[in-house]
Design an enzyme around this catalytic site. Structure first.
Site, short mmCIF file in Angstrom:
data_model
loop_
_atom_site.label_atom_id
_atom_site.label_comp_id
_atom_site.label_asym_id
_atom_site.label_seq_id
_atom_site.Cartn_x
_atom_site.Cartn_y
_atom_site.Cartn_z
N ASP A 44 -0.75 7.00 -3.52
CA ASP A 44 -2.06 6.67 -4.09
C ASP A 44 -2.55 7.74 -5.05
OD1 ASP A 44 -2.18 4.30 -2.77
OD2 ASP A 44 -3.60 4.93 -1.25
N HIS B 35 0.85 -1.17 0.00
CA HIS B 35 0.00 0.00 0.00
C HIS B 35 0.89 1.23 0.00
CE1 HIS B 35 -4.14 -1.35 0.09
NE2 HIS B 35 -3.83 -2.27 0.97
#
Length: 387
Positions: free
Chosen positions: A168, A137
């Protein structure tokens, strides 16, 4: 800047992929969110929730999209996607490498149904290399790119966790940029279909341009030592009397001089771009000077002075700031969110279109590519689609 004639199939979930396609949707593209027939996009159920029951993150990056729910593990679901692909311009997916191949939705397969297709894979580490199949992530990618090391006070201290948006949202933004660039190349006739491999780790590393140069020369940048990460006292963050902070970014001598003149400390002007003991003495002086007023008092005192001093706001304060309000960046036709971050004569505006329910437009969209009502009923009965 309108993409009204562009159709995008969004096979992604969670944040980076949907953010990329939200930018395209804001610019007018017809974005079709393709979810499975089970739980769908995980972000739908991630708290906190909106009044409508959607996860807040899901709500923020899926406005105005249409949604279909297909079982891509079934022949019927795959066939439905192939028909959609034939009428699409773009496919974006965020599967781990190899998953798209197993589902039969990889670039090679889909390009057989549309040889002008722009296909973007957005992943943590890209399609190649030893980590291509590793889980991860945002925090992992920022660390792998060497950017967490730059927020440590020293080699023995624990790195601080930066905002989750770095990888992200940066990855999503670069994916959208790459897609639009490929579409432009196609329209200009310099290319047809295109496969794009975007790694979020690569994007974060690209963000390090300003601090990477010393590494190429054999040095190791450290927090507080680089020119733009705390090394320069005239380019740093200072605490104010009320425990808040201001940024001081007077790289240019005229800005530093304006600041010194405004506070009646012309004697400090010669210390600009100083080194060694003189530089450290200036840092100590500036530390005490900025602690003499509150953050807001500094903003009032330096109003109109080109000293390159600005407040450090919380996100709440930033969203209430007059500057942000003047840019029409907060769109609130239905529920407030951050809108398209550009101004121009032909830029997107808030459409007020809602977030789609899972599979809400399955029938509508499949009818557009030739499915009859009887066929839709058969697909739904077989579990290949969700209506």
């Amino acid at each position: 800047m309108q993409l009204d004639s562009v159709r995008v199939l969004d096979l992604s979930r969670l944040l980076p992929g949907p953010y990329a396609t939200q930018l395209l949707a804001d610019a007018g593209a017809d974005v079709i969110k393709v979810e499975d027939t089970g739980s769908g996009d995980y972000a739908r159920a991630m708290p906190p929730y909106t009044d409508e029951g959607f996860g807040a993150v899901f709500d923020a990056v899926n406005r105005g999209k249409r949604a279909v729910a297909l079982d891509l593990k079934s022949d019927e679901g795959q066939e439905a996607l192939y028909r959609l692909t034939a009428e699409a311009d773009v496919v974006l997916e965020t599967f781990r490498p190899g998953v798209a191949d197993r589902l039969g939705v990889d670039y090679e397969t889909l390009s057989e149904h549309n040889d002008d297709l722009v296909y973007c894979s957005l992943t943590g580490y890209g399609q190649g290399g030893p980590l291509a199949n590793a889980v991860g992530h945002d925090l992992n990618y920022v660390g792998r790119a060497g950017m967490l090391d730059l927020v440590r006070e020293d080699e023995d201290s624990k790195p601080q966790i930066p905002g989750y948006t770095v990888a992200d949202m940066g990855g999503g933004l670069f994916a959208a940029f790459s897609i639009v660039s490929a579409l432009l190349s196609r329209e200009l006739g310099s290319a047809g279909g295109e496969y794009i491999d975007v790694s979020m780790t690569d994007v974060v590393l690209s963000f390090s341009q300003a601090v990477a140069q010393p590494v190429f020369d054999g040095d190791q940048p450290r927090p507080g030592e680089g020119e733009l990460n705390g090394g320069y006292p005239w380019y740093d963050i200072y605490e104010t009397a009320d425990g808040n902070y201001v940024t001081f970014a007077a790289l240019e001598p005229q800005f530093f001089m304006a600041f010194c003149e405004a506070i009646g400390r012309e004697d400090l002007t010669s210390a600009h771009m100083s080194e060694g003991a003189e530089r450290e003495a200036l840092r100590e002086e500036l530390t005490e000077i900025f602690k003499s007023r509150t953050r807001d008092e500094w903003m009032e005192y330096l109003d109109g002075v080109e000293a390159s001093v600005e407040p450090v706001y919380t996100l709440t304060e930033a969203l209430e700031d007059d500057q942000i309000a003047s840019r029409d960046l907060v769109w609130d036709e239905r529920r407030p969110r951050i809108g398209f971050p550009a101004q121009g004569s032909d830029v997107p505006e808030d459409s007020g279109r809602p977030v789609p329910e899972q599979g809400e437009h399955t029938g509508e969209i499949l009818r557009e590519v030739g499915y009859s009502e009887a066929e839709l009923e058969e697909l739904a009965a077989a579990g290949a689609i969700l209506r």
